[in-house]
Design a protein around this motif. Structure first.
Motif, short mmCIF file in Angstrom:
data_model
loop_
_atom_site.label_atom_id
_atom_site.label_comp_id
_atom_site.label_asym_id
_atom_site.label_seq_id
_atom_site.Cartn_x
_atom_site.Cartn_y
_atom_site.Cartn_z
N ALA A 63 0.84 -1.19 0.00
CA ALA A 63 0.00 0.00 0.00
C ALA A 63 0.87 1.25 0.00
O ALA A 63 1.94 1.27 0.61
N GLN A 64 0.39 2.25 -0.72
CA GLN A 64 1.14 3.50 -0.75
C GLN A 64 0.86 4.29 0.51
O GLN A 64 -0.28 4.40 0.95
N THR A 65 1.90 4.83 1.11
CA THR A 65 1.75 5.70 2.27
C THR A 65 2.60 6.93 2.09
O THR A 65 3.66 6.88 1.45
N VAL A 66 2.12 8.02 2.65
CA VAL A 66 2.85 9.28 2.61
C VAL A 66 2.98 9.76 4.04
O VAL A 66 1.98 9.84 4.76
N THR A 67 4.19 10.10 4.46
CA THR A 67 4.44 10.47 5.84
C THR A 67 5.02 11.87 5.93
O THR A 67 6.03 12.18 5.29
N GLN A 68 4.37 12.69 6.71
CA GLN A 68 4.90 14.01 7.05
C GLN A 68 5.15 13.98 8.56
O GLN A 68 4.21 13.95 9.34
N SER A 69 6.39 13.98 8.93
CA SER A 69 6.76 13.75 10.33
C SER A 69 6.74 15.00 11.18
O SER A 69 6.95 14.92 12.40
N GLN A 70 6.49 16.14 10.57
CA GLN A 70 6.49 17.41 11.31
C GLN A 70 5.08 17.97 11.36
O GLN A 70 4.64 18.62 10.42
N PRO A 71 4.35 17.76 12.44
CA PRO A 71 2.98 18.30 12.50
C PRO A 71 2.97 19.82 12.46
O PRO A 71 2.04 20.42 11.91
N GLU A 72 3.99 20.45 13.06
CA GLU A 72 4.05 21.90 13.11
C GLU A 72 5.48 22.37 12.86
O GLU A 72 6.43 21.75 13.33
N MET A 73 5.57 23.48 12.15
CA MET A 73 6.87 24.13 11.93
C MET A 73 6.65 25.63 12.04
O MET A 73 5.56 26.13 11.78
N SER A 74 7.75 26.32 12.36
CA SER A 74 7.68 27.78 12.35
C SER A 74 8.94 28.32 11.71
O SER A 74 9.99 27.66 11.71
N VAL A 75 8.80 29.51 11.16
CA VAL A 75 9.93 30.16 10.48
C VAL A 75 9.81 31.66 10.66
O VAL A 75 8.70 32.21 10.69
N GLN A 76 10.95 32.33 10.78
CA GLN A 76 10.95 33.79 10.82
C GLN A 76 10.73 34.32 9.41
O GLN A 76 11.21 33.74 8.44
N GLU A 77 10.00 35.38 9.33
CA GLU A 77 9.79 36.04 8.05
C GLU A 77 11.14 36.30 7.39
O GLU A 77 12.11 36.69 8.06
N ALA A 78 11.19 36.05 6.09
CA ALA A 78 12.38 36.23 5.24
C ALA A 78 13.39 35.08 5.35
O ALA A 78 14.36 35.06 4.57
N GLU A 79 13.19 34.17 6.28
CA GLU A 79 14.09 33.04 6.40
C GLU A 79 13.61 31.88 5.53
O GLU A 79 12.56 31.95 4.88
N THR A 80 14.39 30.81 5.55
CA THR A 80 14.09 29.61 4.75
C THR A 80 13.66 28.48 5.65
O THR A 80 14.20 28.30 6.75
N VAL A 81 12.70 27.72 5.19
CA VAL A 81 12.21 26.57 5.96
C VAL A 81 12.05 25.38 5.02
O VAL A 81 11.74 25.55 3.83
N THR A 82 12.27 24.21 5.56
CA THR A 82 12.11 22.98 4.77
C THR A 82 11.12 22.05 5.46
O THR A 82 11.27 21.73 6.64
N LEU A 83 10.13 21.63 4.71
CA LEU A 83 9.11 20.69 5.20
C LEU A 83 9.41 19.32 4.61
O LEU A 83 9.64 19.19 3.41
N SER A 84 9.37 18.31 5.44
CA SER A 84 9.77 16.98 4.97
C SER A 84 8.57 16.11 4.61
O SER A 84 7.47 16.29 5.14
N CYS A 85 8.83 15.19 3.71
CA CYS A 85 7.82 14.23 3.28
C CYS A 85 8.54 12.98 2.80
O CYS A 85 9.51 13.06 2.04
N THR A 86 8.10 11.84 3.26
CA THR A 86 8.60 10.58 2.73
C THR A 86 7.40 9.75 2.29
O THR A 86 6.27 9.97 2.73
#
Lengths: 115, 115
Positions: free
Chosen positions: B1-24
């Motif tokens: 079965a295909q599954t998609v996992t996002q291990s970060q329920p919540e993230m925060s970032v300062q305005e103008a900064e860079t953020v990376t959201l993960s997915c496997t």
């Protein structure tokens, strides 16, 4: 632009009622989908349809049925509403893929409360 | 079965900064498509970016880019120069020819942008 329209943004119903959620798309898409969205659970597929009068069960079809009499319209039916069906319901459509690259286009959602 | 996992329920970032959201994701297919969707508060879910598995080059859409690692089955979203309007739920999704037009979604990551 693709337009997917859900008939209600907010809906309040009572337990035991038969509830109809309507969805219409204007891009002649073959595929239409109904999801349920709950916090921490993401989107769970209830039913989808790949053609008029054709339907397939998704992951959580229990307590729901669907109807697709016309290509542009896909209805979700709660046969006898229960409080555990209180949720956000999202409708989506997509074209039939030559590849599977076509994205889904979503409606605004219906927030359904069952009292 | 295909599954998609996002291990970060919540993230925060300062305005103008860079953020990376993960997915496997988990699949035995070789040909598939991956998507990132954005759902702002009380607003419609929209497509952010799309990646074809057969393409080695990472997709880019303005400030949004992906890091696609096929062998690791990883598909992360990078948001550069974060803006207040980027605050939303972000969902990763997967689709192939062989899933009956079905999309598989992760559980979502809620992104907060701090002024």
């Amino acid at each position: 632009d693709v337009k997917v329209t859900q008939s209600s943004r907010y809906l309040v119903k009572r337990t035991g009622e038969k509830v109809f959620l309507e969805c219409v798309q204007d891009m002649d898409h073959e595929n239409m989908f109904w999801y349920r969205q709950d916090p921490g659970l993401g989107l769970r597929l209830i039913y989808f349809s790949y053609d008029v009068k054709m339907k397939e069960k998704g992951d959580i079809p229990e307590g729901y049925s669907v109807s697709r009499e016309k290509k542009e319209r896909f209805s979700l039916i709660l046969e006898s509403a229960s409080t555990n069906q209180t949720s956000m319901y999202l409708c989506a459509s997509s074209s039939y893929p030559r590849g599977a690259r076509q994205p889904q286009h979503f409606g605004d959602g219906t927030r359904l409360s069952i009292l | 079965a295909q599954t998609v996992t996002q291990s970060q329920p919540e993230m925060s970032v300062q305005e103008a900064e860079t953020v990376t959201l993960s997915c496997t994701y988990d699949t035995s297919e070789s040909d598939y498509y991956l998507f990132w969707y954005k759902q702002p508060p009380s607003r419609q879910m929209i497509l952010v970016i799309r990646q074809e598995a057969y393409k080695q080059q990472n997709a880019t859409e303005n400030r949004f880019s992906v890091n696609f690692q096929k062998a690791a089955k990883s598909f992360s979203l990078k948001i550069s120069d974060s803006q207040l309007g980027d605050a939303a739920m972000y969902f990763c999704a997967y689709r192939t020819h062989n899933t009956g037009n079905q999309f598989y979604f992760g559980t979502g990551t809620s992104l907060t942008v701090i002024p």
